[in-house]
Write a protein that holds these residues in place. Structure first.
Motif, PDB file in Angstrom:
ATOM      1  N   GLU A 277       0.831  -1.198   0.000  1.00 37.82           N
ATOM      2  CA  GLU A 277       0.000   0.000   0.000  1.00 37.82           C
ATOM      3  C   GLU A 277       0.872   1.255   0.000  1.00 37.82           C
ATOM      4  O   GLU A 277       0.579   2.237  -0.694  1.00 37.82           O
ATOM      5  CB  GLU A 277      -0.910  -0.024   1.226  1.00 37.82           C
ATOM      6  N   TRP A 278       1.940   1.222   0.782  1.00 38.53           N
ATOM      7  CA  TRP A 278       2.869   2.349   0.837  1.00 38.53           C
ATOM      8  C   TRP A 278       3.533   2.570  -0.516  1.00 38.53           C
ATOM      9  O   TRP A 278       3.666   3.710  -0.985  1.00 38.53           O
ATOM     10  CB  TRP A 278       3.904   2.084   1.922  1.00 38.53           C
ATOM     11  N   LEU A 279       3.951   1.493  -1.163  1.00 35.53           N
ATOM     12  CA  LEU A 279       4.546   1.605  -2.495  1.00 35.53           C
ATOM     13  C   LEU A 279       3.559   2.214  -3.491  1.00 35.53           C
ATOM     14  O   LEU A 279       3.916   3.102  -4.279  1.00 35.53           O
ATOM     15  CB  LEU A 279       4.988   0.228  -3.014  1.00 35.53           C
ATOM     16  N   ALA A 280       2.328   1.727  -3.464  1.00 38.47           N
ATOM     17  CA  ALA A 280       1.312   2.223  -4.396  1.00 38.47           C
ATOM     18  C   ALA A 280       1.029   3.706  -4.175  1.00 38.47           C
ATOM     19  O   ALA A 280       0.707   4.439  -5.126  1.00 38.47           O
ATOM     20  CB  ALA A 280       0.028   1.413  -4.255  1.00 38.47           C
ATOM     21  N   THR A 281       1.167   4.152  -2.934  1.00 35.73           N
ATOM     22  CA  THR A 281       0.908   5.553  -2.606  1.00 35.73           C
ATOM     23  C   THR A 281       2.066   6.456  -3.013  1.00 35.73           C
ATOM     24  O   THR A 281       1.867   7.519  -3.613  1.00 35.73           O
ATOM     25  CB  THR A 281       0.657   5.717  -1.095  1.00 35.73           C
ATOM     26  N   HIS A 282       3.301   6.035  -2.709  1.00 28.06           N
ATOM     27  CA  HIS A 282       4.461   6.908  -2.884  1.00 28.06           C
ATOM     28  C   HIS A 282       5.298   6.614  -4.127  1.00 28.06           C
ATOM     29  O   HIS A 282       5.900   7.538  -4.692  1.00 28.06           O
ATOM     30  CB  HIS A 282       5.350   6.827  -1.650  1.00 28.06           C
ATOM     31  N   TYR A 283       5.354   5.349  -4.543  1.00 26.95           N
ATOM     32  CA  TYR A 283       6.198   4.988  -5.686  1.00 26.95           C
ATOM     33  C   TYR A 283       5.458   4.023  -6.618  1.00 26.95           C
ATOM     34  O   TYR A 283       5.922   2.901  -6.858  1.00 26.95           O
ATOM     35  CB  TYR A 283       7.510   4.363  -5.199  1.00 26.95           C
ATOM     36  N   PRO A 284       4.309   4.448  -7.144  1.00 28.55           N
ATOM     37  CA  PRO A 284       3.488   3.534  -7.944  1.00 28.55           C
ATOM     38  C   PRO A 284       4.190   2.993  -9.187  1.00 28.55           C
ATOM     39  O   PRO A 284       3.952   1.841  -9.585  1.00 28.55           O
ATOM     40  CB  PRO A 284       2.272   4.392  -8.320  1.00 28.55           C
ATOM     41  N   GLN A 285       5.065   3.786  -9.799  1.00 28.84           N
ATOM     42  CA  GLN A 285       5.736   3.333 -11.012  1.00 28.84           C
ATOM     43  C   GLN A 285       6.823   2.298 -10.735  1.00 28.84           C
ATOM     44  O   GLN A 285       7.231   1.571 -11.632  1.00 28.84           O
ATOM     45  CB  GLN A 285       6.328   4.533 -11.758  1.00 28.84           C
ATOM     46  N   LYS A 286       7.281   2.235  -9.499  1.00 31.57           N
ATOM     47  CA  LYS A 286       8.333   1.281  -9.139  1.00 31.57           C
ATOM     48  C   LYS A 286       7.787   0.084  -8.365  1.00 31.57           C
ATOM     49  O   LYS A 286       8.536  -0.868  -8.108  1.00 31.57           O
ATOM     50  CB  LYS A 286       9.407   1.974  -8.297  1.00 31.57           C
ATOM     51  N   ALA A 287       6.536   0.138  -7.978  1.00 31.80           N
ATOM     52  CA  ALA A 287       5.979  -0.863  -7.067  1.00 31.80           C
ATOM     53  C   ALA A 287       6.143  -2.290  -7.587  1.00 31.80           C
ATOM     54  O   ALA A 287       6.618  -3.180  -6.860  1.00 31.80           O
ATOM     55  CB  ALA A 287       4.507  -0.554  -6.789  1.00 31.80           C
ATOM     56  N   ASP A 288       5.735  -2.542  -8.816  1.00 33.89           N
ATOM     57  CA  ASP A 288       5.818  -3.903  -9.364  1.00 33.89           C
ATOM     58  C   ASP A 288       7.261  -4.388  -9.443  1.00 33.89           C
ATOM     59  O   ASP A 288       7.555  -5.562  -9.163  1.00 33.89           O
ATOM     60  CB  ASP A 288       5.168  -3.956 -10.747  1.00 33.89           C
ATOM     61  N   HIS A 289       8.158  -3.491  -9.813  1.00 32.03           N
ATOM     62  CA  HIS A 289       9.569  -3.866  -9.936  1.00 32.03           C
ATOM     63  C   HIS A 289      10.151  -4.228  -8.571  1.00 32.03           C
ATOM     64  O   HIS A 289      10.876  -5.215  -8.422  1.00 32.03           O
ATOM     65  CB  HIS A 289      10.352  -2.708 -10.564  1.00 32.03           C
ATOM     66  N   VAL A 290       9.821  -3.425  -7.554  1.00 24.60           N
ATOM     67  CA  VAL A 290      10.307  -3.699  -6.198  1.00 24.60           C
ATOM     68  C   VAL A 290       9.846  -5.068  -5.727  1.00 24.60           C
ATOM     69  O   VAL A 290      10.636  -5.891  -5.241  1.00 24.60           O
ATOM     70  CB  VAL A 290       9.821  -2.615  -5.212  1.00 24.60           C
ATOM     71  N   MET A 291       8.554  -5.339  -5.883  1.00 24.25           N
ATOM     72  CA  MET A 291       8.002  -6.586  -5.369  1.00 24.25           C
ATOM     73  C   MET A 291       8.474  -7.798  -6.163  1.00 24.25           C
ATOM     74  O   MET A 291       8.726  -8.865  -5.593  1.00 24.25           O
ATOM     75  CB  MET A 291       6.481  -6.509  -5.342  1.00 24.25           C
ATOM     76  N   SER A 292       8.610  -7.661  -7.464  1.00 24.94           N
ATOM     77  CA  SER A 292       9.064  -8.808  -8.250  1.00 24.94           C
ATOM     78  C   SER A 292      10.504  -9.169  -7.912  1.00 24.94           C
ATOM     79  O   SER A 292      10.856 -10.354  -7.831  1.00 24.94           O
ATOM     80  CB  SER A 292       8.931  -8.510  -9.752  1.00 24.94           C
ATOM     81  N   ARG A 293      11.331  -8.161  -7.683  1.00 28.26           N
ATOM     82  CA  ARG A 293      12.711  -8.436  -7.311  1.00 28.26           C
ATOM     83  C   ARG A 293      12.793  -9.050  -5.914  1.00 28.26           C
ATOM     84  O   ARG A 293      13.571  -9.967  -5.662  1.00 28.26           O
ATOM     85  CB  ARG A 293      13.517  -7.129  -7.371  1.00 28.26           C
ATOM     86  N   LEU A 294      11.952  -8.558  -4.996  1.00 25.60           N
ATOM     87  CA  LEU A 294      11.923  -9.134  -3.650  1.00 25.60           C
ATOM     88  C   LEU A 294      11.461 -10.584  -3.693  1.00 25.60           C
ATOM     89  O   LEU A 294      12.056 -11.457  -3.049  1.00 25.60           O
ATOM     90  CB  LEU A 294      11.002  -8.316  -2.743  1.00 25.60           C
TER      91      LEU A 294
END
Length: 360
Positions: A277-294
């Motif tokens: 939720e925090w990613l979607a709020t503050h860094y929506p364009q990077k959210a998918d990349h962050v989670m896929s790498r994690l």
């Protein structure tokens, strides 16, 4: 009971909502009633403090991933508000939300020092380094008022008991008069947690913790006082902070740190939803990349609870982070964290009043 979700992140807070904990029997769901706002903005969120009537101070563990087997945590919840904090799910045991409740509805343990002294006085107690602040920061803002961490340190100093402290707060400098004499007898170390030098990211992610550059000054000040200081690069967040790993280690080594460790982002239980939720709020364009790498480093999930891998992850990406960390530490002559503190000086306190004393 925890409150319902919020649509706008409250100013100065890390979590963007207040979801129910996993043990609660009632949940809340915002509904559009035609007024154009599913959940009106709440009033300013203030910190509330209650007493935790704990009956013991020491928490024991047998985790092979941790360099200590005992710790003391003077507070439950943490006003620093770090959105990534792995301790957030513990608030659910109190029927409080791991979200905003965790950083605004805090519990203090005013009897912690007395309880610790009683446990140290037990006939079967055997001395080993005590970890202070392993769950929540012992120097979070309310420590300035309650002084429980200070009282715990004074108890440990009085009994010559070794202690290791982990913090990201400038308030640790208040206790130099206790920590420095302990360090002179090899009884104390401090580890400073540092995640990023990006001030905007830090303000959004850990809103009430010390600014990144100020944490470097903590290292300098403690080192100048003769206290061994380490740095914990935690968490390493894919895409958002992983590129800073070497820079953080270099800056901390220059500031005087002598040891280092790191932890790859962990998202247990409710923390996963809060972080997404925090990613979607503050860094929506990077959210998918962050989670896929994690997920690549966590066996396809957002969290890996297994001993041996939960701190550093597995797979090619996790191995690369590990190699980069090790190479940087070798170059900078940073050792690994250890608890090689003096245990032979420990002097047990007298038994509590009313307890029969030993004949020998």
């Amino acid at each position: 009971m925890a409150g319902g979700n919020r649509t706008d992140p409250p100013k100065g807070r890390g979590a963007t909502s207040n979801p129910e904990g996993r043990f609660e029997s009632v949940t809340h769901e915002p509904v559009d009633d035609g007024w154009g706002d599913k959940d009106p903005a709440p009033p300013s969120l203030r910190t509330e403090v209650a007493v935790d009537a704990a009956r013991s101070a020491i928490t024991w563990n047998d985790s092979p991933d941790l360099p200590f087997d005992r710790s003391v945590n003077p507070y439950r919840g943490c006003e620093h508000g770090c959105v990534y904090c792995y301790a957030r799910p513990t608030h659910a045991y109190w029927d409080l939300s791991p979200g905003l409740d965790f950083e605004s509805r805090l519990l203090v343990k005013p009897e912690a020092a007395r309880l610790l002294e009683e446990e140290l006085a037990a006939p079967d107690y055997r001395c080993a380094p005590m970890a202070l602040g392993t769950n929540t920061d012992p120097y979070q803002p309310i420590e300035k008022k309650y002084g429980i961490t200070r009282a715990l340190l004074e108890t440990l100093e009085r009994t010559s008991h070794p202690v290791s402290v982990v913090t990201k707060s400038t308030l640790v400098e208040r206790d130099l008069d206790v920590l420095a004499p302990m360090a002179a007898r090899n009884l104390a170390t401090v580890t400073v947690s540092l995640t990023t030098f990006n001030r905007e990211l830090s303000r959004r992610m850990e809103p009430r913790a010390a600014a990144p550059n100020r944490r470097l000054r903590i290292i300098k000040n403690l080192t100048s006082a003769g206290i061994p200081v380490g740095v914990l690069v935690a968490p390493v967040i894919p895409v958002l902070t992983d590129g800073e790993l070497e820079r953080i280690l270099e800056a901390c080594a220059e500031a005087g740190a002598g040891s280092a460790g790191y932890v790859l982002l962990r998202l247990p239980h409710e923390v996963e939803g809060l972080f997404r939720e925090w990613l979607a709020t503050h860094y929506p364009q990077k959210a998918d990349h962050v989670m896929s790498r994690l997920e690549e480093a966590r066996g396809g999930a957002a969290n890996d609870p297994e001993f041996g891998s939960r701190m550093t992850g597995t797979g090619a990406y996790a191995e690369l982070i590990g190699r980069r960390f090790n190479l940087a530490c070798q170059r900078l002559r940073l050792s690994g964290h250890d608890n090689a503190l003096e245990t032979g000086l420990f002097t047990p306190p007298p038994p509590p009043s009313g307890t029969q004393m030993s004949l020998f």
